[in-house]
Design a protein around this motif. Structure first.
Motif, PDB file in Angstrom:
ATOM      1  N   LEU A 179       1.222  10.586   0.204  1.00 37.39           N
ATOM      2  CA  LEU A 179       1.911   9.355   0.564  1.00 37.39           C
ATOM      3  C   LEU A 179       1.280   8.797   1.838  1.00 37.39           C
ATOM      4  N   THR A 180       1.513   7.521   2.090  1.00 31.02           N
ATOM      5  CA  THR A 180       0.990   6.903   3.303  1.00 31.02           C
ATOM      6  C   THR A 180       2.088   6.106   4.000  1.00 31.02           C
ATOM      7  N   GLN A 181       1.893   5.937   5.291  1.00 27.56           N
ATOM      8  CA  GLN A 181       2.712   5.022   6.081  1.00 27.56           C
ATOM      9  C   GLN A 181       1.750   4.214   6.935  1.00 27.56           C
ATOM     10  N   HIS A 182       1.620   2.931   6.604  1.00 25.66           N
ATOM     11  CA  HIS A 182       0.746   2.023   7.348  1.00 25.66           C
ATOM     12  C   HIS A 182       1.565   1.320   8.428  1.00 25.66           C
ATOM     13  N   THR A 183       1.090   1.378   9.648  1.00 22.21           N
ATOM     14  CA  THR A 183       1.700   0.624  10.734  1.00 22.21           C
ATOM     15  C   THR A 183       0.648  -0.361  11.236  1.00 22.21           C
ATOM     16  N   GLN A 184       1.060  -1.586  11.484  1.00 22.45           N
ATOM     17  CA  GLN A 184       0.135  -2.616  11.969  1.00 22.45           C
ATOM     18  C   GLN A 184       0.672  -3.181  13.273  1.00 22.45           C
ATOM     19  N   PHE A 185      -0.230  -3.460  14.186  1.00 26.56           N
ATOM     20  CA  PHE A 185       0.166  -4.015  15.469  1.00 26.56           C
ATOM     21  C   PHE A 185      -0.989  -4.827  16.044  1.00 26.56           C
ATOM     22  N   ASP A 186      -0.727  -5.469  17.155  1.00 28.19           N
ATOM     23  CA  ASP A 186      -1.721  -6.348  17.791  1.00 28.19           C
ATOM     24  C   ASP A 186      -2.214  -7.412  16.819  1.00 28.19           C
ATOM     25  N   LEU A 187      -1.311  -7.910  15.981  1.00 27.03           N
ATOM     26  CA  LEU A 187      -1.672  -8.943  15.012  1.00 27.03           C
ATOM     27  C   LEU A 187      -1.971 -10.238  15.759  1.00 27.03           C
ATOM     28  N   LEU A 235       0.824  -1.204   0.000  1.00 27.68           N
ATOM     29  CA  LEU A 235       0.000   0.000   0.000  1.00 27.68           C
ATOM     30  C   LEU A 235       0.861   1.257   0.000  1.00 27.68           C
ATOM     31  N   ASP A 236       1.873   1.305   0.859  1.00 29.34           N
ATOM     32  CA  ASP A 236       2.708   2.506   0.957  1.00 29.34           C
ATOM     33  C   ASP A 236       3.541   2.758  -0.288  1.00 29.34           C
ATOM     34  N   GLU A 237       4.008   1.681  -0.903  1.00 29.67           N
ATOM     35  CA  GLU A 237       4.869   1.821  -2.084  1.00 29.67           C
ATOM     36  C   GLU A 237       4.098   1.762  -3.396  1.00 29.67           C
TER      37      GLU A 237
END
Length: 137
Positions: free
Chosen positions: A69-77, A24-26
């Motif tokens: 632009l975006t920066q996606h961060t994911q956590f609590d997977l 998504l970001d790239e």
């Protein structure tokens, strides 16, 4: 299932979701098949229900905002394995910005997904994203 296989599957699924965020970001839409199954179903508040990889890629291309632009961060997977299938949930924070500038918008998301083991590795077969909050500066 041996513990080693379960651990390896969890690592591969975690990497899959990291590759999803980077895709998504790239904006590497041509690489979507390395993340999603060909018959993927995606439920999105912006795009509605999309069925199939081509439909999803078309939506992602059209959703691009020039210069943003975006920066996606994911956590609590959380990965719940069941043989060759997995249920996956995560929290995300997405930062929207223009090159060299701080974010002008930040959003919190909750996602739930299904992943399947394919001959090419784990792929997302269904994905639903639910916005939780948004802050615009």
């Amino acid at each position: 299932m041996p513990d080693e296989t379960m651990i390896a599957d969890r690592f591969e699924i975690t990497d899959l979701f990291t590759r999803f965020a980077l895709l998504l970001d790239e904006r590497r839409w041509d690489d979507a098949g390395a993340v999603f199954a060909a018959d993927v179903v995606v439920h999105s508040p912006r795009g509605g229900e999309m069925r199939g990889l081509d439909s999803l890629v078309d939506f992602m291309r059209k959703a691009e905002v020039e210069g943003e632009l975006t920066q996606h961060t994911q956590f609590d997977l959380l990965v719940e394995l069941d043989g060759d299938q997995a249920a996956v949930s995560a929290n995300s924070v997405v930062y929207y910005f223009r090159e060299g500038a701080p974010p002008h918008q930040i959003g919190g998301l909750r996602s739930s997904s299904a992943a399947v083991r394919t001959p090419l590795g784990w792929r997302i077969s269904e994905h639903e994203v639910k916005p939780q909050w948004i802050r615009k500066d």
